[in-house]
Design a protein around this motif. Structure first.
Motif, PDB file in Angstrom:
ATOM      1  N   ASP A  62       0.057   4.141   2.496  1.00 48.68           N
ATOM      2  CA  ASP A  62       0.228   3.958   3.932  1.00 48.68           C
ATOM      3  C   ASP A  62       1.705   4.098   4.269  1.00 48.68           C
ATOM      4  O   ASP A  62       2.527   3.253   3.908  1.00 48.68           O
ATOM      5  CB  ASP A  62      -0.284   2.569   4.345  1.00 48.68           C
ATOM      6  N   ASP A 119       0.844  -1.189   0.000  1.00 54.12           N
ATOM      7  CA  ASP A 119       0.000   0.000   0.000  1.00 54.12           C
ATOM      8  C   ASP A 119       0.883   1.244   0.000  1.00 54.12           C
ATOM      9  O   ASP A 119       1.410   1.660   1.035  1.00 54.12           O
ATOM     10  CB  ASP A 119      -0.912  -0.007   1.220  1.00 54.12           C
ATOM     11  N   GLN A 138       3.649   1.187   5.800  1.00 51.78           N
ATOM     12  CA  GLN A 138       4.011   0.046   4.977  1.00 51.78           C
ATOM     13  C   GLN A 138       5.141   0.384   4.002  1.00 51.78           C
ATOM     14  O   GLN A 138       5.408  -0.372   3.071  1.00 51.78           O
ATOM     15  CB  GLN A 138       2.794  -0.459   4.190  1.00 51.78           C
ATOM     16  N   ARG A 169      -4.338  -3.761   9.265  1.00 54.31           N
ATOM     17  CA  ARG A 169      -4.223  -2.338   9.565  1.00 54.31           C
ATOM     18  C   ARG A 169      -3.118  -2.090  10.584  1.00 54.31           C
ATOM     19  O   ARG A 169      -2.914  -2.869  11.510  1.00 54.31           O
ATOM     20  CB  ARG A 169      -5.553  -1.800  10.099  1.00 54.31           C
TER      21      ARG A 169
END
Length: 417
Positions: free
Chosen positions: A65, A62, A68, A100
């Motif tokens: 994000d 991702d 990440q 998450r």
């Protein structure tokens, strides 16, 4: 402080008579060490383990994000609730069962000149974590991210064995730790040669194929006792001779490296020194418990693979003009066969997973041989692409993968046993 150095006197040559044979191969003894040789898997068509082709969790993919995004993933562990802890960039990032982000866990401040950074992590009961740095110092962490315990390698023990060498270092599920050192009792050879000053005054091992061997040492969970185990080697390299007389080292895609993994009940440390298909299983008190072999496991590279390998070698010499680059690359021979083992893992119940060649671009998938806790070949499983298995559970595989765009992913695959 106790410092135990066990003298190994295990002869690995001169095998005794076979004491048992079966459909999957045979078992024999060599100086009291059980050697299991497998030829045919025991799983029949339609039997055996199955791995989903699509992961049920992917971390690192991702781009929106920030949690990440990392330079490199050192390790990862899956907790009992399905959460995944990733050690990346010297810290731990915890992700929930839904993928998450939950929290970052930073290493403690440096003490007495020590600089800490998390590199290895293991899951403990009740969703706690055990982490270590690159020098065996260990830290117990609660599910909420609080540091509740520390264990440090005794400096006197460290000095007893001399400086730890560059090699694969790891944390075992029980808190034991392994690394390796230079061992003067390992004889030098044409490939395992010592570093000497070269024409430019720099210390190197000189031109030719280099495979420097090290001794693996196992430290017990309280880090006060060490046991010498088998030998290991880093990636093979080849020293090409430059015009100046100095040697520059390049790595051939077909060259071998050693692999170490741990698991089982009782706990075992597995060492695959390569290039042959031969895995040593060591107990936690420094004894060689079993050797697993599989004959005929190496294969010759295809013409296309050999051409790609030569191109990769030339790419490491791109500092030179084309004529010089071709001359230097021609010094590096193409091995006549691929290494037998390119990955290793051990399950909590003692099965051994051995990855056969599955790291080249020409390999559509990676194939892992599965050996039972008794050392017999059961069969194989397949994973898409070229991942490295970080951990195996009763119903999952936790893997690390490098994408074509050089992003490091951590994935969880469902395993049906």
């Amino acid at each position: 402080m106790r410092a135990t150095a066990l003298l190994l006197a295990i002869a690995l040559v001169g095998c005794g008579a076979a004491r048992e044979a079966s459909r999957g191969g045979g078992i024999r003894d060599s100086a009291g060490v059980e050697i299991v040789t497998s030829t045919t898997p025991t799983w029949r068509d339609g039997e055996g383990w199955q791995v989903d082709t699509v992961p049920m969790m992917v971390l690192g993919a991702d781009g929106h994000d920030l949690q990440q995004q990392w330079r490199y993933v050192d390790d990862a562990a899956r907790l009992t609730d399905g959460s995944v802890a990733v050690t990346a960039d010297d810290q731990i990032r915890l992700f929930g069962p839904d993928g998450r982000f939950v929290r970052r866990i930073l290493p403690p401040p440096a003490k007495q000149g020590r600089i800490y950074g998390f590199t290895r992590v293991r899951a403990l009961p009740n969703n706690a974590l055990l982490a270590s740095d690159g020098m065996a110092n260990q830290f117990e962490i609660t599910p909420e991210g609080a540091l509740v315990g520390e264990r440090h390698l005794d400096p006197a023990l460290y000095k007893r064995f001399g400086p730890w060498s560059e090699c694969d270092r790891g944390l075992l599920p029980d808190g034991s730790w392994y690394g390796c050192t230079d061992d003067p009792t390992i004889p030098h050879s044409a490939t395992n040669r010592a570093d000497v000053p070269d024409a430019g005054g720099t210390t190197t091992a000189g031109p030719g194929l280099l495979r420097q061997l090290r001794r693996v040492w196992l430290l017990n969970p309280v880090l006060d006792t060490a046991y010498p185990l088998g030998r290991t080697a880093g990636p093979e390299s080849f020293g090409v001779k430059l015009e100046s007389g100095r040697a520059m080292f390049v790595t051939h895609p077909f060259h071998a490296r050693s692999f170490v993994a741990s698991g089982g009940d009782p706990l075992r440390l597995a060492i695959a020194a390569n290039p042959d298909y031969r895995i040593e299983l060591w107990s936690m008190d420094g004894k060689l418990a079993r050797i697993i072999e599989r004959h005929g496991a190496r294969r010759a590279p295809t013409a296309a693979e050999a051409a790609q390998a030569r191109s990769a070698v030339a790419g490491q010499l791109n500092f030179a003009d084309p004529t010089t680059r071709d001359r230097l690359a021609a010094q590096v021979p193409t091995p006549d066969s691929l290494p037998a083992v390119v990955g290793l893992a051990v399950t909590p119940t003692g099965e051994l997973l051995v990855q056969r060649p599955g790291t080249l671009a020409s390999d559509p998938a990676s194939v892992w041989d599965v050996f039972g806790a008794d050392g017999r070949l059961l069969g194989s499983i397949r994973l898409p692409g070229h991942p490295r298995i970080l951990a195996v559970g009763t119903d999952y595989l936790l893997v690390q993968r490098l994408t074509p765009s050089y992003d490091w992913l951590v994935e969880v695959y469902r395993l049906k046993r």
